[in-house]
Design a protein around this motif. Sequence first.
Motif, PDB file in Angstrom:
ATOM      1  N   GLU A   1       0.852  -1.207   0.000  1.00 10.71           N
ATOM      2  CA  GLU A   1       0.000   0.000   0.000  1.00 10.71           C
ATOM      3  C   GLU A   1       0.877   1.242   0.000  1.00 10.71           C
ATOM      4  OE1 GLU A   1      -3.526   1.405  -0.506  1.00 10.71           O
ATOM      5  OE2 GLU A   1      -3.907  -0.222   0.920  1.00 10.71           O
ATOM      6  N   ILE A   2       1.925   1.224   0.812  1.00  9.03           N
ATOM      7  CA  ILE A   2       2.860   2.347   0.892  1.00  9.03           C
ATOM      8  C   ILE A   2       3.555   2.562  -0.448  1.00  9.03           C
ATOM      9  CG2 ILE A   2       5.086   3.018   1.902  1.00  9.03           C
ATOM     10  CD1 ILE A   2       4.026   1.726   4.545  1.00  9.03           C
ATOM     11  N   ARG A   3       3.981   1.473  -1.065  1.00 11.29           N
ATOM     12  CA  ARG A   3       4.647   1.597  -2.368  1.00 11.29           C
ATOM     13  C   ARG A   3       3.698   2.154  -3.425  1.00 11.29           C
ATOM     14  NH1 ARG A   3       7.176  -3.622  -5.316  1.00 11.29           N
ATOM     15  NH2 ARG A   3       5.107  -3.744  -6.278  1.00 11.29           N
ATOM     16  N   ASP A   4       2.459   1.664  -3.421  1.00 12.26           N
ATOM     17  CA  ASP A   4       1.478   2.134  -4.400  1.00 12.26           C
ATOM     18  C   ASP A   4       1.189   3.623  -4.243  1.00 12.26           C
ATOM     19  OD1 ASP A   4       1.333  -0.424  -5.412  1.00 12.26           O
ATOM     20  OD2 ASP A   4      -0.551  -0.929  -4.397  1.00 12.26           O
ATOM     21  N   LEU A   5       1.325   4.137  -3.020  1.00 11.71           N
ATOM     22  CA  LEU A   5       1.092   5.563  -2.761  1.00 11.71           C
ATOM     23  C   LEU A   5       2.311   6.425  -3.094  1.00 11.71           C
ATOM     24  CD1 LEU A   5      -0.818   5.203   0.630  1.00 11.71           C
ATOM     25  CD2 LEU A   5      -1.769   6.201  -1.466  1.00 11.71           C
ATOM     26  N   GLY A   6       3.409   5.798  -3.444  1.00 19.48           N
ATOM     27  CA  GLY A   6       4.605   6.552  -3.816  1.00 19.48           C
ATOM     28  C   GLY A   6       5.315   7.188  -2.636  1.00 19.48           C
ATOM     29  N   ILE A   7       5.207   6.591  -1.471  1.00 23.06           N
ATOM     30  CA  ILE A   7       5.787   7.159  -0.252  1.00 23.06           C
ATOM     31  C   ILE A   7       7.251   6.765  -0.138  1.00 23.06           C
ATOM     32  CG2 ILE A   7       5.723   6.996   2.278  1.00 23.06           C
ATOM     33  CD1 ILE A   7       2.601   6.742   1.879  1.00 23.06           C
TER      34      ILE A   7
END
Length: 316
Positions: free
Chosen positions: A216-222
């Motif tokens: 989820e974090i990766r998908d948000l570009g964080i």
Amino acid sequence: MLYEMTNKIKNGYLINRKEAIKLLDYDFESLGKFANEIREYFLQNEFDICSIVNGKSGRCSEDCKFCAQSSYHTTDIEVYPLKDTDYFVEDAKYHKDRGIKRYSIVTSGKKLSNIEIDKIVNSYKSINKYVDIKTCASHGLLSKEDLRKLKKAGVKRYHNNLETSRNYFDNICTTHTYDEKIKTIKDAQSVGLEVCSGGIFGLGESEIDRIDMAFEIRDLGIKSIPLNALDYIKGTKIDSKSIKEEEFLKMVAIYRFINPSAQIRLAGGRNLLTNYGELAFKCGANATISGDLLTTCGNSIADDIKMIEKLGFEIR
């Protein structure tokens, strides 16, 4: 498998969920070796160190089971309203003079009131005027307009932890939703703020939940991911089962495989780890929160800097 996967990641490949779950079959030493190789490839010896201040404490309307500041819990924490600008400026200077590069004010509550927003914006303006330090902010589920005000005041990065996976979130909080968190993160990004977002291990979630949060974090570009080990505080409503250090180290390494170029940051619960997380910095982590945290004590800034330099990192 680890050798081949590491080389693929270094060549730009992003692993999928099935591959990440397969990493659970390996011990933390093996994972850490290759995670560190990935970290060195993408980030060299860069290290990011920050400090936070508890700018408003207690009486939070939210029921997060792990949090000592929730009004649903009876704990021994100090309770006080939003501190004034002079306090924050002096505190930011104190941290800057000791080698801290980023400074964040954190406040309890679902969000700040309009009056509090005006006060905190003034505080950030003053910090950025008088102290040579990057400012970050953590003030709950703010509106896009409030986030825009923080950006105009000089704030560089907004913090909003996902805490756990979407699947497990309702087990730890019922007064706000996962989607509200996602919206705040996207709103912060839309006004030009970087985002810092991670979570807590040891809430009763599964290893798969931890991996799902990483995606989820990766998908948000964080690109800044704080990882906490649950440090149980008496009076909260979470089971007081601490995550084993080997589990935590394994997950730090897996997060590096999933998010190869992110700052993976040790946060709460460092006091539960060997030498405040020294082994984690050999397993792919390259950032930390230093000094006292919100309701628990961290490592001293001087000791952290000594450790970081001993490990061959360069604070930037």
